[in-house]
Design an enzyme around this catalytic site. Structure first.
Site, PDB file in Angstrom:
ATOM      1  N   ASP A 148     -31.038  24.529  53.434  1.00  0.00           N
ATOM      2  CA  ASP A 148     -31.637  23.605  51.983  1.00  0.00           C
ATOM      3  C   ASP A 148     -33.060  23.435  52.387  1.00  0.00           C
ATOM      4  O   ASP A 148     -33.346  23.050  53.249  1.00  0.00           O
ATOM      5  CB  ASP A 148     -30.834  22.615  51.593  1.00  0.00           C
ATOM      6  CG  ASP A 148     -29.285  22.805  51.373  1.00  0.00           C
ATOM      7  OD1 ASP A 148     -29.046  23.961  51.154  1.00  0.00           O
ATOM      8  OD2 ASP A 148     -28.448  21.943  51.461  1.00  0.00           O
ATOM      9  N   ARG A 149     -33.669  23.272  51.058  1.00  0.00           N
ATOM     10  CA  ARG A 149     -35.295  23.091  51.021  1.00  0.00           C
ATOM     11  C   ARG A 149     -35.406  21.793  51.670  1.00  0.00           C
ATOM     12  O   ARG A 149     -36.577  21.883  52.562  1.00  0.00           O
ATOM     13  CB  ARG A 149     -35.560  22.889  49.635  1.00  0.00           C
ATOM     14  CG  ARG A 149     -37.185  22.561  49.463  1.00  0.00           C
ATOM     15  CD  ARG A 149     -37.311  22.124  47.718  1.00  0.00           C
ATOM     16  NE  ARG A 149     -36.679  20.905  47.551  1.00  0.00           N
ATOM     17  CZ  ARG A 149     -35.931  20.644  46.546  1.00  0.00           C
ATOM     18  NH1 ARG A 149     -35.786  21.714  45.636  1.00  0.00           N
ATOM     19  NH2 ARG A 149     -35.069  19.556  46.333  1.00  0.00           N
TER      20      ARG A 149
END
Length: 357
Positions: A148-149
């Site tokens: 995820d970011r």
């Protein structure tokens, strides 16, 4: 925002007939009128009551907080603006050979941004396949795993299509072992180790949610199905009391929680700082974040899944989750490999207060 889905149609019946009979009734018209009266009676009891034509499973984790959407949008815009300035350095490289490269992804950067920056740190721009097929003019870069970011840590990128397909199969067959570190805020758990098994899928509003384990295989709005999801956790420290332990083999046969109903969380209970290590057995989107939420210990900064964004006078711009290690069998040589990513700043600060075994 709710939307209409043709896969989940809803019917409404009018409360009054569309026309009125004025002529003399025959037997057939009398029969028709009686049927209409019966229909009106049904409408009187079901007016404005939607009929769900599809029995979808019910998600067991809470829906997204509306305020989190604004914060997530702001974080996404910030990450996008940084992407044009981001560049990997040689110090970010954890491992590299002619077939693959492992790097340490920082928080707040998209996987695609990291991938675009990989050519800058390659040892050679002409690679050999090592598969009796001769040299390949340019590397064929593929993400072997995604983060995820706002998740930092180990990312593996392959340099050849055929190597990528082998690693995809290794991930699919659960032959890759991963560990994560997360800092959570919630009531200190009574367990030291636990394995949680549940379902995973998108709700009708598109958000990922936890479903009952017994719902695995059932259809969801949009045409997808509930997938199985399993994560093991061990507590490393509570409020700075505890010890940091190196990753070891986790025995998941004891203290297993099979999710079948909504969790009961005491929102008024004292909040503690809990450092956990997670061992995901499957690779579902937002898996660790969802299971932490269900266990009542959402990750600090994870506003999407009920994590606090403000804690002890400080605001957090991302969730504190780190892909600590990744172990696999080399897709070409067959040799065992283990990649370890240096701890991020938030974890280094926390571990400085812990005793290391």
């Amino acid at each position: 925002m709710p939307f209409y889905s043709p896969l989940n149609p809803t019917l409404f019946f009018p409360s009054k007939p569309f026309f009125k009979l004025t002529k003399t009734l025959t037997f057939s018209t009398l029969q028709s009128t009686n049927m209409s009266a019966s229909q009106d009676s049904m409408n009187a009891t079901s007016q404005n009551t939607p009929i769900n034509l599809q029995n979808y499973p019910i998600p067991l984790s809470p829906p997204l907080n509306p305020l989190s959407k604004e914060m997530e949008l702001a974080r996404a815009m910030s990450a996008s603006s940084r992407s044009s300035l981001f560049a990997l350095s040689k110090s970010d490289v954890l491992y590299q050979d002619q077939w693959l490269i492992a790097v340490n992804k920082p928080q707040g950067v998209y996987c695609e941004t990291v991938l675009d920056s990989v050519p800058q740190v390659l040892d050679c721009l002409v690679v050999s396949s090592g598969l009796d097929e001769g040299p390949v003019a340019r590397p064929e870069l593929h993400l072997a795993n995604r983060l995820d970011r706002d998740t930092s840590g180990v990312m593996v990128i392959t340099k050849l299509h055929k190597v990528a397909s082998k690693l995809v199969k290794a991930f699919t067959d659960h032959k890759v072992r991963k560990t994560y570190i997360a800092l959570c805020i919630g009531s200190a758990p009574k367990w030291e180790k636990i394995t949680i098994k549940s379902g995973h899928g998108r709700s009708k509003f598109g958000a990922f949610r936890v479903y009952a384990a017994s719902d695995v295989g059932r259809s969801l709005p949009g045409g997808s199905t509930v997938k199985d999801m399993e994560t093991s956790f061990e507590v490393l420290s509570i409020n700075g009391q505890g010890s940091f332990r190196e990753p070891s083999e986790f025995n998941s046969d004891k203290n297993i929680l099979v999710v079948e109903e909504k969790a009961v969380i005491d929102t008024d209970a004292k909040k503690d700082e809990i450092l956990v290590r997670a061992f995901p057995r499957s690779g579902r989107t937002h898996q660790i974040r969802l299971h932490c939420q269900y266990l009542g210990i959402p990750i600090r900064g994870d506003v999407k899944y009920e994590g606090v964004c403000e804690w002890k006078g400080r605001t957090y711009d991302g969730h504190e989750l780190h892909a600590e290690s990744l172990s696999l069998e080399h897709p070409v040589t067959g040799q065992p490999l283990m990649f370890r990513a240096p701890l991020p700043v938030w974890a280094t600060r926390w571990f400085s207060h812990c005793k290391i075994k």
